[in-house]
Design a protein around this motif. Structure first.
Motif, PDB file in Angstrom:
ATOM      1  N   VAL A  76       9.069  -0.987   0.912  1.00  0.00           N
ATOM      2  CA  VAL A  76       7.524  -1.117   0.614  1.00  0.00           C
ATOM      3  C   VAL A  76       6.789  -1.268   1.971  1.00  0.00           C
ATOM      4  O   VAL A  76       7.190  -2.382   2.548  1.00  0.00           O
ATOM      5  CB  VAL A  76       7.544  -2.467  -0.335  1.00  0.00           C
ATOM      6  N   ALA A  77       5.648  -0.639   2.034  1.00  0.00           N
ATOM      7  CA  ALA A  77       4.624  -1.106   3.122  1.00  0.00           C
ATOM      8  C   ALA A  77       3.812  -2.084   2.561  1.00  0.00           C
ATOM      9  O   ALA A  77       2.931  -2.008   1.863  1.00  0.00           O
ATOM     10  CB  ALA A  77       3.800   0.226   3.540  1.00  0.00           C
ATOM     11  N   ASP A  78       3.843  -3.287   3.290  1.00  0.00           N
ATOM     12  CA  ASP A  78       3.454  -4.599   3.018  1.00  0.00           C
ATOM     13  C   ASP A  78       2.368  -4.861   3.982  1.00  0.00           C
ATOM     14  O   ASP A  78       2.261  -5.688   4.894  1.00  0.00           O
ATOM     15  CB  ASP A  78       4.548  -5.634   2.859  1.00  0.00           C
ATOM     16  N   GLU A  79       0.932  -4.331   3.431  1.00  0.00           N
ATOM     17  CA  GLU A  79       0.157  -3.995   4.432  1.00  0.00           C
ATOM     18  C   GLU A  79      -0.329  -5.233   5.378  1.00  0.00           C
ATOM     19  O   GLU A  79      -0.278  -5.285   6.662  1.00  0.00           O
ATOM     20  CB  GLU A  79      -1.079  -3.471   4.208  1.00  0.00           C
TER      21      GLU A  79
ATOM     22  N   VAL B 123       4.882   4.612   4.229  1.00  0.00           N
ATOM     23  CA  VAL B 123       6.220   4.569   4.526  1.00  0.00           C
ATOM     24  C   VAL B 123       6.970   5.634   3.954  1.00  0.00           C
ATOM     25  O   VAL B 123       6.695   5.833   2.997  1.00  0.00           O
ATOM     26  CB  VAL B 123       7.149   3.148   4.540  1.00  0.00           C
ATOM     27  N   THR B 124       7.864   6.262   4.704  1.00  0.00           N
ATOM     28  CA  THR B 124       8.762   7.452   3.995  1.00  0.00           C
ATOM     29  C   THR B 124       9.904   7.333   4.851  1.00  0.00           C
ATOM     30  O   THR B 124      10.143   6.822   5.974  1.00  0.00           O
ATOM     31  CB  THR B 124       8.034   8.845   4.491  1.00  0.00           C
ATOM     32  N   VAL B 125      11.146   7.807   4.321  1.00  0.00           N
ATOM     33  CA  VAL B 125      12.171   7.648   4.859  1.00  0.00           C
ATOM     34  C   VAL B 125      12.935   9.139   4.825  1.00  0.00           C
ATOM     35  O   VAL B 125      12.933   9.768   3.693  1.00  0.00           O
ATOM     36  CB  VAL B 125      13.281   6.838   3.995  1.00  0.00           C
TER      37      VAL B 125
ATOM     38  N   THR C 259       0.721  -1.250  -0.097  1.00  0.00           N
ATOM     39  CA  THR C 259      -0.060  -0.153   0.055  1.00  0.00           C
ATOM     40  C   THR C 259       0.847   1.226  -0.012  1.00  0.00           C
ATOM     41  O   THR C 259       0.183   2.345   0.071  1.00  0.00           O
ATOM     42  CB  THR C 259      -0.913  -0.035   1.157  1.00  0.00           C
ATOM     43  N   GLY C 260       2.137   1.157  -0.049  1.00  0.00           N
ATOM     44  CA  GLY C 260       2.965   2.374   0.188  1.00  0.00           C
ATOM     45  C   GLY C 260       4.335   1.980  -0.405  1.00  0.00           C
ATOM     46  O   GLY C 260       4.717   1.120  -0.139  1.00  0.00           O
ATOM     47  N   VAL C 261       4.961   3.174  -1.130  1.00  0.00           N
ATOM     48  CA  VAL C 261       6.272   2.831  -1.663  1.00  0.00           C
ATOM     49  C   VAL C 261       7.176   4.127  -1.372  1.00  0.00           C
ATOM     50  O   VAL C 261       6.683   5.040  -1.574  1.00  0.00           O
ATOM     51  CB  VAL C 261       6.478   2.111  -3.085  1.00  0.00           C
ATOM     52  N   ALA C 262       8.487   3.982  -0.930  1.00  0.00           N
ATOM     53  CA  ALA C 262       9.317   5.167  -0.631  1.00  0.00           C
ATOM     54  C   ALA C 262      10.819   4.800  -1.084  1.00  0.00           C
ATOM     55  O   ALA C 262      11.065   3.554  -1.055  1.00  0.00           O
ATOM     56  CB  ALA C 262       9.214   5.520   0.615  1.00  0.00           C
TER      57      ALA C 262
ATOM     58  N   GLN D 117       9.059  -3.985   4.031  1.00  0.00           N
ATOM     59  CA  GLN D 117      10.191  -4.520   3.255  1.00  0.00           C
ATOM     60  C   GLN D 117      11.241  -3.887   2.463  1.00  0.00           C
ATOM     61  O   GLN D 117      10.566  -2.829   1.892  1.00  0.00           O
ATOM     62  CB  GLN D 117       9.662  -5.395   2.417  1.00  0.00           C
ATOM     63  N   LYS D 118      12.477  -3.784   2.677  1.00  0.00           N
ATOM     64  CA  LYS D 118      13.497  -2.995   2.284  1.00  0.00           C
ATOM     65  C   LYS D 118      14.173  -3.866   0.872  1.00  0.00           C
ATOM     66  O   LYS D 118      14.656  -5.132   1.338  1.00  0.00           O
ATOM     67  CB  LYS D 118      14.459  -2.660   3.092  1.00  0.00           C
ATOM     68  N   PHE D 119      14.258  -3.133  -0.182  1.00  0.00           N
ATOM     69  CA  PHE D 119      14.965  -3.887  -1.460  1.00  0.00           C
ATOM     70  C   PHE D 119      16.010  -2.954  -1.980  1.00  0.00           C
ATOM     71  O   PHE D 119      15.925  -1.703  -1.850  1.00  0.00           O
ATOM     72  CB  PHE D 119      14.009  -4.269  -2.286  1.00  0.00           C
TER      73      PHE D 119
END
Lengths: 325, 115
Positions: free
Chosen positions: A261-264, A296-298, A249-252, A270-272
């Protein structure tokens, strides 16, 4: 050795190699420790600092912006969680994924089918689309769910019910789109099944959280499909394993180009790597009904901010050992 | 009669009878207590706020719908309607499909009945 025995050994060898390849490709081990939870703030409510369905989050200008969806506002905090101000979203809009660029705040208003652009002081400067009226023509929206701003100020909108991502000029004129308007249920590369969020790397590469296809799709700045990941063949196979998703549901993008990636429905971030190699995962497991990590945000220093939907709070994560999974 | 404590054994019975006589709260949790003027739908695939809002948005624009409660976890949507509002199964199926989901069944409809 008889011919049958030799054939048996060959088959066994092939199976072992195949199994190892599948394990490496589809069940990767983490190569980094999980992040640790260092702070939270919020809780359910309507007063400043409290939330009702926080769904989106963005970091910019040394501030944390939270889309407080059912309170129809975007709340602004300093990095330690001190409330700064609230930006009201008109017409009881429900802001979802949001972006911050050059001091402006961009919000996908799912409820009113428009994109809102707020100035540095929080006043509404522009509205894109037709408020209150969904549409599928270029530049119109049907439940916009996510937004990102490219290096040159172009806008990228995850147009949820239109099954597409639109690219617009900074003043909202249509440039191009990915996906096929209104066509859902397809898993081929470049097609979407309810896209929810989009992020743009500094080099212009575009990452799309292809929500109900349970995958990430990546495009180059000219719109060409580059790659996809998420479960076997990234073909809408969902699951709880490393590198798989259950409704992203989210990517940053992180400061080193890594993809968060927010893997709701897996209650995790998850971090790639930019190429889609799994690095680590962390998150708060749900304690009752519902799911947690929704966006998510960084920050530039690598601190990760997430929204925990079911607990109506912001969570702050830093790299390192700890209890997070 | 209440001067003596002889009525005390009846207290739980009175309490239970009173509780049963009170109107039950509206619930979207899949239990079998539903508001009179409502459709209760079981929907496959409801999982995230995007799903719930999409379904809510789809129904709220239909004539006669006053409110919708969604329980994501149970996959249940309670669609409150004005008295006299009627939707066919085909309509309900289409509304849910247009929001991106599949209708598994109608657990309750105004006046009772299921499909």
């Amino acid at each position: 050795m008889s011919r049958a025995a030799r054939a048996g050994w060959i088959i066994a060898g092939v199976l072992v190699v195949l199994g190892a390849a599948i394990k490496l490709a589809w069940f990767p081990a983490p190569v980094e420790p999980p992040y640790r939870l260092v702070k939270t703030w919020g809780g359910e409510g309507t007063s400043p600092g409290r939330f009702r369905n926080p769904i989106g989050i963005a970091y910019g200008n040394g501030r944390v912006y939270v889309a407080d969806s059912l309170n129809h506002r975007i709340q602004v905090f300093d990095p330690d969680g001190r409330f700064v101000r609230a930006i009201e979203v008109p017409d009881k809009g429900r802001p979802m994924n949001i972006a911050v660029h050059d001091g402006q705040v961009y919000a996908a208003d799912y409820w009113n089918d428009d994109v809102l652009i707020f100035g540095r002081d929080g006043t509404l400067e522009r509205t894109l689309g037709t408020p209150g009226k969904a549409g599928s023509a270029p530049g119109r929206f049907n439940s916009p769910a996510g937004i990102a701003v490219g290096p040159k100020g172009d806008l990228y909108v995850a147009d949820f019910h239109n099954q597409r991502v639109q690219k617009l000029t900074p003043d909202g004129r249509f440039i191009r789109q990915w996906g096929h308007t209104g066509k859902k249920g397809y898993v081929e590369a470049g097609w979407f099944n309810y896209p929810i969020d989009v992020a743009v790397a500094p080099d212009g590469t575009i990452y799309v959280a292809d929500g109900y296809n349970d995958r990430i799709q990546v495009f180059d700045p000219d719109g060409r499909f580059l790659r996809k990941w998420g479960g076997p063949f990234a073909a809408n196979v969902r699951g709880p394993f490393n590198g798989w998703f259950r409704t992203p549901t989210g990517v940053a993008i992180g400061p080193h180009g890594n993809v968060f990636v927010a893997d709701e429905e897996n209650d995790r971030i998850q971090k790639f790597t930019p190429q889609g190699r799994f690095l680590t995962a962390f998150g708060t497991p749900h304690r009752g009904p519902g799911y947690t990590e929704t966006a998510v945000t960084v920050a530039p220093d690598g601190t990760v901010y997430t929204v925990n939907l079911i607990e109506d709070r912001v969570e702050v994560w830093r790299p390192g050992p700890g209890p997070a999974r | 009669m209440f001067r003596s404590k002889s009525w005390m054994p009846l207290f739980p019975v009175i309490l239970l009878a009173t509780a049963l006589a009170l109107p039950m709260p509206v619930r979207a949790d899949g239990s079998n207590v539903y508001p009179k003027d409502s459709y209760v739908l079981q929907v496959n695939g409801l999982a995230c706020p995007y799903c719930a809002y999409g379904l809510e948005k789809q129904f709220v624009h239909q004539r006669g719908v006053t409110k919708i409660d969604i329980n994501i976890v149970k996959g249940v949507a309670v669609v409150h309607v004005r008295p006299g509002t009627h939707f066919t199964d085909a309509q309900l199926k289409q509304f849910v499909y247009d929001a991106g989901f599949a209708l598994r069944g109608v657990v309750h409809r105004p006046g009772g009945g299921r499909s």
